[in-house]
Design a protein around this motif. Structure first.
Motif, short mmCIF file in Angstrom:
data_model
loop_
_atom_site.label_atom_id
_atom_site.label_comp_id
_atom_site.label_asym_id
_atom_site.label_seq_id
_atom_site.Cartn_x
_atom_site.Cartn_y
_atom_site.Cartn_z
N THR A 73 -20.17 57.98 -34.75
CA THR A 73 -20.68 56.78 -34.08
C THR A 73 -20.14 55.54 -34.77
OG1 THR A 73 -22.74 57.90 -33.48
CG2 THR A 73 -22.75 55.49 -33.43
N SER A 110 -25.80 60.34 -21.87
CA SER A 110 -24.74 60.43 -22.87
C SER A 110 -25.29 61.08 -24.13
CB SER A 110 -24.20 59.03 -23.20
OG SER A 110 -23.40 59.06 -24.36
N SER A 170 -24.59 58.97 -27.22
CA SER A 170 -25.50 57.83 -27.32
C SER A 170 -26.88 58.27 -27.79
CB SER A 170 -25.61 57.12 -25.96
OG SER A 170 -26.37 55.94 -26.08
N THR A 211 -20.64 56.86 -20.90
CA THR A 211 -20.03 56.51 -22.18
C THR A 211 -18.80 55.65 -21.98
OG1 THR A 211 -20.82 58.60 -23.12
CG2 THR A 211 -19.08 57.48 -24.31
N TYR A 234 -17.31 51.64 -23.70
CA TYR A 234 -16.11 51.26 -24.46
C TYR A 234 -15.08 50.55 -23.59
CZ TYR A 234 -14.17 55.94 -23.08
OH TYR A 234 -13.74 57.06 -22.41
N THR A 259 -20.50 53.26 -29.58
CA THR A 259 -19.68 54.29 -28.95
C THR A 259 -19.14 55.26 -29.98
OG1 THR A 259 -17.89 54.62 -27.34
CG2 THR A 259 -17.53 52.95 -29.02
#
Length: 326
Positions: free
Chosen positions: A124, A162, A165, A194, A198, A211
């Protein structure tokens, strides 16, 4: 058509059919991206001309549900790759296999009975677009993101959809407590995927995204100079991914060969070079292949995979309550 030409065509068709019949077929269930899967499968088939690989792609959860539903008549042979906590929840549908490649992976990333083997891990990170900071300092850690000035400037994928996440936000709450966690949630813009997070930072829509390292690094390696990766000062979290043999698989010998191929140093190195998916093999040094730091240089907060999976429903209920109260 002349009789001679017809006979020649028939012979060619017979030969082709014979070759197809001789080629074994192995069914790969995979949640990896299309480009990575296709590249690896193409190379495997080239090196193993007697084996053909059929690929079924979907999310990890959906594929695990499919494996469970097909338990009486398995249609897949091997699964690659998904979060270890999700894989572990379906372990009764997995077949033990001790690959000769597993000794290159630290013991805590291997299921003791051989039910799964971790291959790579997501880290992460905070993905920062420095142009969008407009001269303000970048966040150094999680606590910074709870400050009022970050409201509407952080993009986070919904942890209900996600898995990466979910790991990040679960780890954040466990490490810094409910107050900081609630502050980050209040400031965040929530997106459904996800990639939306990004890509939003890469496109200049947001200054910061929570992300995965590999996703952010692809933009850095691609020459997008304004993108920077921040490893939170309080520590960050790993989302290890692995693969497993499916119990009752119809092509176990071919599946084992594919398993070993996917776990090999050569293939794990190639996947990292192309997609920056950080391998867990100790004989691959990512610092010699990229600008990313070695895992030993990153402050990692360990999480209990089993507890994290057991806490999922309660955590997501609390998440939804915080989001709806904003």
């Amino acid at each position: 058509m002349s009789k001679r030409l017809a006979a020649a065509c028939a012979a060619i068709m017979l030969l082709t059919g014979t070759r197809s019949a001789l080629a074994a077929n192995v069914v790969l269930y995979s949640s990896n991206d299309v480009q990575t899967v296709n590249s690896v499968v193409e190379q495997f088939e080239k090196e193993n001309p007697g084996i053909k690989v059929s690929v079924v792609r979907a999310g990890t959860g959906a594929l695990m549900q499919r494996i469970k539903a097909e338990a009486a008549n398995p249609l897949g042979d091997i699964f690659w790759s998904g979060g270890l906590s999700t894989i572990g929840a379906y372990q009764t549908h997995l077949q033990p296999y001790k690959s000769p490649e597993e000794n290159a992976v630290p013991a805590h990333y291997r299921e003791p009975n051989g039910l799964w083997l971790a291959t790579n891990t997501h880290v992460t990170v905070l993905m920062v677009n420095q142009k969008q900071l407009q001269g303000n300092p970048a966040p150094k850690g999680w606590a910074d993101l709870a400050a009022p000035r970050w409201k509407g400037k952080i993009v986070i994928p919904d942890p209900a959809f996600s898995s990466a996440s979910y790991v990040a936000l679960y780890g954040l709450k466990q490490t810094l407590g409910s107050d900081v966690f609630a502050g980050v949630v209040r400031n965040a813009v929530i997106v459904g995927t996800t990639s939306a997070a990004y890509q939003g930072v890469a496109n200049g829509e947001f200054p910061v995204a929570v992300t995965m390292e590999y996703a952010a690094q692809q933009y850095v390696a691609g020459g997008l100079g304004e993108i920077r990766l921040v490893y939170p000062s309080e520590g960050t979290f790993l989302s290890p991914e692995g693969m497993a043999m499916i119990k009752g698989a119809k092509h176990p010998a071919e599946a084992r060969k594919l398993f070993d191929f996917l776990a090999s140093r050569k293939i794990q190195t190639e996947i990292f070079r192309k997609a920056f998916r950080r391998p867990l093999r100790t004989d691959i040094q990512v610092g010699t292949l990229s600008s990313l730091p070695p895992l030993s240089a990153i402050k990692i907060v360990p999480l209990n995979d089993e507890r994290m999976e057991n806490d999922r429903a309660d955590f997501l209920a609390q998440w939804r309550k915080l989001v709806s109260a904003r």
